[in-house]
Write an enzyme that holds these catalytic residues in place. Structure first.
Site, PDB file in Angstrom:
ATOM      1  N   TYR A 100     -14.457   2.234  11.555  1.00  0.00           N
ATOM      2  CA  TYR A 100     -13.014   2.179  11.315  1.00  0.00           C
ATOM      3  C   TYR A 100     -12.254   2.601  12.568  1.00  0.00           C
ATOM      4  CZ  TYR A 100      -8.375   3.558   9.718  1.00  0.00           C
ATOM      5  OH  TYR A 100      -7.018   3.707   9.601  1.00  0.00           O
ATOM      6  N   GLY A 116       0.803  -1.218   0.000  1.00  0.00           N
ATOM      7  CA  GLY A 116       0.000   0.000   0.000  1.00  0.00           C
ATOM      8  C   GLY A 116       0.833   1.264   0.000  1.00  0.00           C
ATOM      9  N   LYS A 173      -9.774   0.266  15.049  1.00  0.00           N
ATOM     10  CA  LYS A 173      -8.379   0.582  15.357  1.00  0.00           C
ATOM     11  C   LYS A 173      -8.150   0.647  16.868  1.00  0.00           C
ATOM     12  CE  LYS A 173      -6.037   0.918  11.520  1.00  0.00           C
ATOM     13  NZ  LYS A 173      -4.851   0.065  11.296  1.00  0.00           N
TER      14      LYS A 173
END
Length: 321
Positions: free
Chosen positions: A152, A10, A156
């Site tokens: 999200y 990425g 995390k």
């Protein structure tokens, strides 16, 4: 030193790979090349390192326990740098189960494989989104992070907690790095600076959510890479560290900077704020400076110039996908 780098194909991972290889490290990259954005972009990143004798690429999912355990049996890893995740605040609102599965279950799979193999060092990529819409700025690591605004962010934070559990139970040395809005070469195409640059260059409207007063602590990818490597060199115990630019800029001012660098005016399509978005982010980096010597070196104006220069080369050669 041999490192398992998850998510190494990425944006951040490809920049980090170059630096690690330059320093003589052996890098084993595990990446699923998922479809969140065009996998061809990630494959192009991988190809930049494929010929290096110290680079090994494996396509696969961090949730695949059999594959992950096989990698730990095949290579004598000294440490894990865990960047792999399902990215994106806004899309996580639409598919929270996927984000939880990849970001939490995937992290647990890695931690269990480390336990079985006797590998006890990890640098984990977390996010400034765990702070939610905090009114206390700058954000410090001791601030409450129990009010995330998106799946999200929640995933995390949950992964951070898992990391602490394995530190407590098995003596792992883990630094959780809360990245603040990373940008730079190889940046994902759906991120704001990429989208804005492309749209302004091509005289297409850009979507601006809110009135332009939202602010982000943009961090150039070179500074993020340095923070990761400095963490790896100083891994001891369990720590949460902010890795940011510590110099937030409003959305309106960011657009003006890109306009100046590109030399064109933006066509703006104003839209309401989206669910999961926060008003501002701002990193207090004193702890990272003290513990690992982290200090950002690239200001937003200079970083935008570097990004646009990179983008123009890629665009003209047809490599922007």
């Amino acid at each position: 030193m041999t490192i398992l780098l998850t998510g190494g194909a990425g944006f951040i991972g490809s920049n980090l790979t170059k630096q690690l290889l330059q320093e003589g490290k052996q890098v084993v990259c595990l990446d699923s090349l998922d479809s969140y954005y065009n996998p061809d972009i990630k494959w192009a990143n991988v190809q930049q390192s494929l010929d290096h004798p110290h680079y090994h690429f494996h396509e696969g999912d961090i949730r695949d326990a059999e594959l992950v355990n096989t990698l730990f049996r095949t290579y004598a890893f000294d440490a894990v740098i865990h960047l792999a995740a399902r990215a994106g605040v806004r899309p996580s609102v639409q598919d929270p189960a996927l984000y939880y599965d990849v970001n939490v279950t995937g992290t647990l799979t890695l931690l269990q494989a480390m336990q079985h193999a006797g590998v006890k060092k990890m640098v984990f990529a977390s996010s400034s989104s765990v702070y939610g819409d905090s009114l206390q700025v700058p954000f410090t690591e001791s601030d409450p992070s129990d009010r995330p605004l998106s799946p999200y962010a929640a995933s995390k934070r949950a992964a951070e907690l898992l990391c602490h559990t394995f530190h407590h139970l098995y003596g792992f040395d883990i630094f959780c790095l809360r990245f603040f809005t990373v940008y730079g070469p190889n940046q994902r195409p759906e991120m704001a600076i990429s989208q804005f640059t492309d749209s302004i260059l091509n005289e297409k409207p850009i979507n601006v959510f809110g009135d332009g007063t939202t602010a982000r602590d943009y961090t150039y990818v070179e500074d993020i890479v340095n923070g990761i490597i400095q963490s790896l060199e100083n891994l001891r115990g369990f720590e949460v560290l902010n890795i940011g630019g510590s110099d937030p800029i409003s959305l309106a001012n960011l657009i003006q900077v890109i306009e100046r660098v590109v030399g064109k005016s933006a066509l703006i399509n104003r839209l309401p704020m989206q669910p999961g978005d926060v008003q501002q982010t701002y990193a207090d980096i004193r702890k990272a400076t003290q513990l690992i010597g982290y200090q950002p070196t690239v200001r937003v104006e200079d970083g935008i110039k570097r990004f646009v220069a990179w983008y123009l080369v890629k665009y003209k050669t047809g490599l922007v996908i």
